[in-house]
Design a protein around this motif. Structure first.
Motif, PDB file in Angstrom:
ATOM      1  N   ALA A 103     -58.070 -61.505  61.752  1.00  0.00           N
ATOM      2  CA  ALA A 103     -57.297 -62.286  61.413  1.00  0.00           C
ATOM      3  C   ALA A 103     -56.361 -62.063  59.956  1.00  0.00           C
ATOM      4  CB  ALA A 103     -57.892 -63.680  61.111  1.00  0.00           C
ATOM      5  N   GLU A 104     -57.415 -61.297  59.328  1.00  0.00           N
ATOM      6  CA  GLU A 104     -56.967 -60.725  57.969  1.00  0.00           C
ATOM      7  C   GLU A 104     -55.944 -59.541  58.140  1.00  0.00           C
ATOM      8  OE1 GLU A 104     -58.273 -58.408  53.739  1.00  0.00           O
ATOM      9  OE2 GLU A 104     -59.722 -59.885  54.846  1.00  0.00           O
ATOM     10  N   ASP A 105     -56.055 -58.871  59.049  1.00  0.00           N
ATOM     11  CA  ASP A 105     -55.220 -57.633  59.290  1.00  0.00           C
ATOM     12  C   ASP A 105     -53.881 -58.314  59.815  1.00  0.00           C
ATOM     13  OD1 ASP A 105     -54.665 -54.615  59.756  1.00  0.00           O
ATOM     14  OD2 ASP A 105     -54.680 -55.100  61.911  1.00  0.00           O
ATOM     15  N   MET A 106     -53.926 -59.098  60.635  1.00  0.00           N
ATOM     16  CA  MET A 106     -52.484 -59.730  60.923  1.00  0.00           C
ATOM     17  C   MET A 106     -52.076 -60.409  59.930  1.00  0.00           C
ATOM     18  SD  MET A 106     -52.430 -59.003  64.363  1.00  0.00           S
ATOM     19  CE  MET A 106     -52.839 -57.662  63.918  1.00  0.00           C
ATOM     20  N   TYR A 107     -52.503 -61.203  59.091  1.00  0.00           N
ATOM     21  CA  TYR A 107     -51.975 -61.746  58.064  1.00  0.00           C
ATOM     22  C   TYR A 107     -51.362 -61.059  57.083  1.00  0.00           C
ATOM     23  CZ  TYR A 107     -51.413 -65.056  54.257  1.00  0.00           C
ATOM     24  OH  TYR A 107     -51.159 -66.267  53.262  1.00  0.00           O
ATOM     25  N   ILE A 108     -51.988 -59.559  57.027  1.00  0.00           N
ATOM     26  CA  ILE A 108     -51.466 -58.547  56.002  1.00  0.00           C
ATOM     27  C   ILE A 108     -50.379 -57.963  56.487  1.00  0.00           C
ATOM     28  CG2 ILE A 108     -51.796 -56.246  55.017  1.00  0.00           C
ATOM     29  CD1 ILE A 108     -54.701 -57.065  54.309  1.00  0.00           C
ATOM     30  N   LYS A 109     -50.251 -57.787  58.005  1.00  0.00           N
ATOM     31  CA  LYS A 109     -49.053 -57.149  58.507  1.00  0.00           C
ATOM     32  C   LYS A 109     -47.882 -58.031  58.514  1.00  0.00           C
ATOM     33  CE  LYS A 109     -51.733 -54.169  61.972  1.00  0.00           C
ATOM     34  NZ  LYS A 109     -51.806 -53.915  63.108  1.00  0.00           N
ATOM     35  N   GLN A 110     -48.081 -59.260  58.838  1.00  0.00           N
ATOM     36  CA  GLN A 110     -47.002 -60.461  58.718  1.00  0.00           C
ATOM     37  C   GLN A 110     -46.382 -60.430  57.106  1.00  0.00           C
ATOM     38  OE1 GLN A 110     -45.478 -61.799  61.419  1.00  0.00           O
ATOM     39  NE2 GLN A 110     -43.894 -62.332  59.745  1.00  0.00           N
ATOM     40  N   TRP A 111     -47.444 -60.559  56.303  1.00  0.00           N
ATOM     41  CA  TRP A 111     -47.053 -60.421  54.891  1.00  0.00           C
ATOM     42  C   TRP A 111     -46.284 -59.212  54.373  1.00  0.00           C
ATOM     43  CZ3 TRP A 111     -48.167 -57.226  50.855  1.00  0.00           C
ATOM     44  CH2 TRP A 111     -47.627 -57.597  49.522  1.00  0.00           C
ATOM     45  N   ASP A 112     -46.705 -58.105  54.796  1.00  0.00           N
ATOM     46  CA  ASP A 112     -45.909 -56.767  54.709  1.00  0.00           C
ATOM     47  C   ASP A 112     -44.497 -56.872  55.181  1.00  0.00           C
ATOM     48  OD1 ASP A 112     -46.183 -54.433  53.134  1.00  0.00           O
ATOM     49  OD2 ASP A 112     -46.272 -53.519  54.934  1.00  0.00           O
ATOM     50  N   LYS A 113     -44.410 -57.396  56.379  1.00  0.00           N
ATOM     51  CA  LYS A 113     -43.025 -57.588  56.987  1.00  0.00           C
ATOM     52  C   LYS A 113     -42.251 -58.570  56.241  1.00  0.00           C
ATOM     53  CE  LYS A 113     -41.288 -58.669  61.501  1.00  0.00           C
ATOM     54  NZ  LYS A 113     -41.543 -59.186  62.965  1.00  0.00           N
ATOM     55  N   ASP A 114     -42.679 -59.624  55.769  1.00  0.00           N
ATOM     56  CA  ASP A 114     -41.847 -60.618  55.330  1.00  0.00           C
ATOM     57  C   ASP A 114     -41.777 -60.268  53.467  1.00  0.00           C
ATOM     58  OD1 ASP A 114     -41.775 -61.862  57.603  1.00  0.00           O
ATOM     59  OD2 ASP A 114     -43.280 -63.378  57.098  1.00  0.00           O
ATOM     60  N   ARG A 115     -42.570 -59.668  52.874  1.00  0.00           N
ATOM     61  CA  ARG A 115     -42.361 -59.462  51.432  1.00  0.00           C
ATOM     62  C   ARG A 115     -40.923 -58.832  51.066  1.00  0.00           C
ATOM     63  NH1 ARG A 115     -43.089 -54.439  49.812  1.00  0.00           N
ATOM     64  NH2 ARG A 115     -44.368 -52.972  51.194  1.00  0.00           N
ATOM     65  N   ALA A 116     -40.786 -58.721  50.081  1.00  0.00           N
ATOM     66  CA  ALA A 116     -39.655 -58.178  49.016  1.00  0.00           C
ATOM     67  C   ALA A 116     -39.783 -56.731  49.193  1.00  0.00           C
ATOM     68  CB  ALA A 116     -39.298 -58.738  47.850  1.00  0.00           C
TER      69      ALA A 116
END
Length: 316
Positions: A103-116
């Motif tokens: 879940a953390e890995d998925m969260y980080i991937k999505q965060w990395d995709k959405d971040r500035a």
């Protein structure tokens, strides 16, 4: 009183005669029966009558022996159930940990995709262009300039200076004019590639601050209290901790039943428990492998000890 001795021996005939616990129980039973016999004798009965009456009041040796065996069997059954519960709880704890990691890995991937985008991202893109290049072509320079212009147009000239060199020769330079109040801290740096390229960069104070905030947010992701991965991680931690407590009870109960409780075993379990709780105060994430290693050791240690003892007997 031979009759009492024979009765007690029959009661405990199916038990380990070398067990210290069994010897204690036998002596207690003999003492109790002998006291009964003396009471009966004091009332006027003969010794033989007193022995028969005491034994009769105590119960048939077969029934008593079966009852004792039933108690021991139930204790062993309880011990085995305890082991199964501990293992199930531990497996659930490990699954929770694995779920938390996923879940953390998925969260980080999505965060990395959405971040500035950050200046570090731009530097990585430039390094990708320089990869395995001996020289920079005009097309390479245009690609780099396009990347830099796009970033600086969006983030107020955050990465305002770039110099690319190799073997002491400058191959590319990029610069945008910025107000002096935006670069009071003179932020910048230098990085190199495997192919020998050197990239010097300068960025504004606000760009440095913005990137710092972004990466600080990244490192705080595991500790977001309302996230699925945080809750699963905590659940896994408590389940594994509970499983260890159950395992300690199981180990203790097992060795008591087998009459193998010793100071060395108590010390070993105490040290292992201290190690586990030390992981709680230092890094909760390592509790899963710590408990796994300790349980593997506890499984292999008696077998290894027995093997060494057998080898010693053969040598003697």
């Amino acid at each position: 009183m031979k009759g009492i001795d024979n009765y007690v021996e029959k009661v405990y005939k199916n038990f380990d005669s070398n067990s210290e616990e069994v010897q204690i129980l036998k002596e207690e039973m003999k003492t109790h029966l002998q006291d009964k016999v003396r009471d009966m004798i004091s009332q006027g009965y003969s010794e033989e009558q007193s022995i028969n009456m005491a034994i009769s009041n105590f119960g048939d040796e077969t029934d008593f022996s079966e009852e004792m065996e039933s108690i021991i069997t139930k204790q062993k059954k309880y011990t085995n159930i305890l082991l199964k519960i501990a293992l199930i709880v531990m497996i659930l704890g490990f699954l929770s940990k694995v779920g938390a990691w996923y879940a953390e890995d998925m969260y980080i991937k999505q965060w990395d995709k959405d971040r500035a985008t950050t200046s570090s991202d731009v530097m990585d893109q430039i390094k990708d262009i320089l990869n395995q290049k001996v020289q920079l072509s005009y097309e390479d320079k245009m690609k780099i300039e396009t990347i830099l212009n796009k970033y600086n147009d969006e983030y107020n000239n955050g990465l305002y200076y770039i110099n690319i060199s190799k073997d002491g020769n400058d191959y590319y330079e990029y610069q945008r004019d910025v107000a002096s109040e935006l670069i009071k801290n003179a932020g910048g740096g230098m990085s190199s590639t495997r192919d020998g390229w050197t990239i010097k960069n300068k960025h504004t104070d606000s760009d440095s601050f913005r990137e710092g905030v972004i990466w600080h947010t990244r490192f705080e992701i595991p500790y977001i209290s309302n996230s699925v991965h945080f809750r699963l991680n905590n659940l896994g931690f408590w389940l594994i901790t509970l499983s260890w407590i159950l395992m300690v009870i199981y180990y203790t109960q097992k060795v008591i039943l087998n009459d193998k409780l010793s100071k060395s075993l108590i010390i070993l379990l105490s040290i292992e428990t201290i190690i586990i709780f030390a992981t709680v105060t230092s890094d909760k994430d390592i509790i899963a492998p710590t408990v796994a290693v300790i349980m593997l050791f506890n499984y292999l240690y008696p077998k290894l000890k027995e093997k060494l003892a057998n080898n010693k007997m053969v040598l003697n």
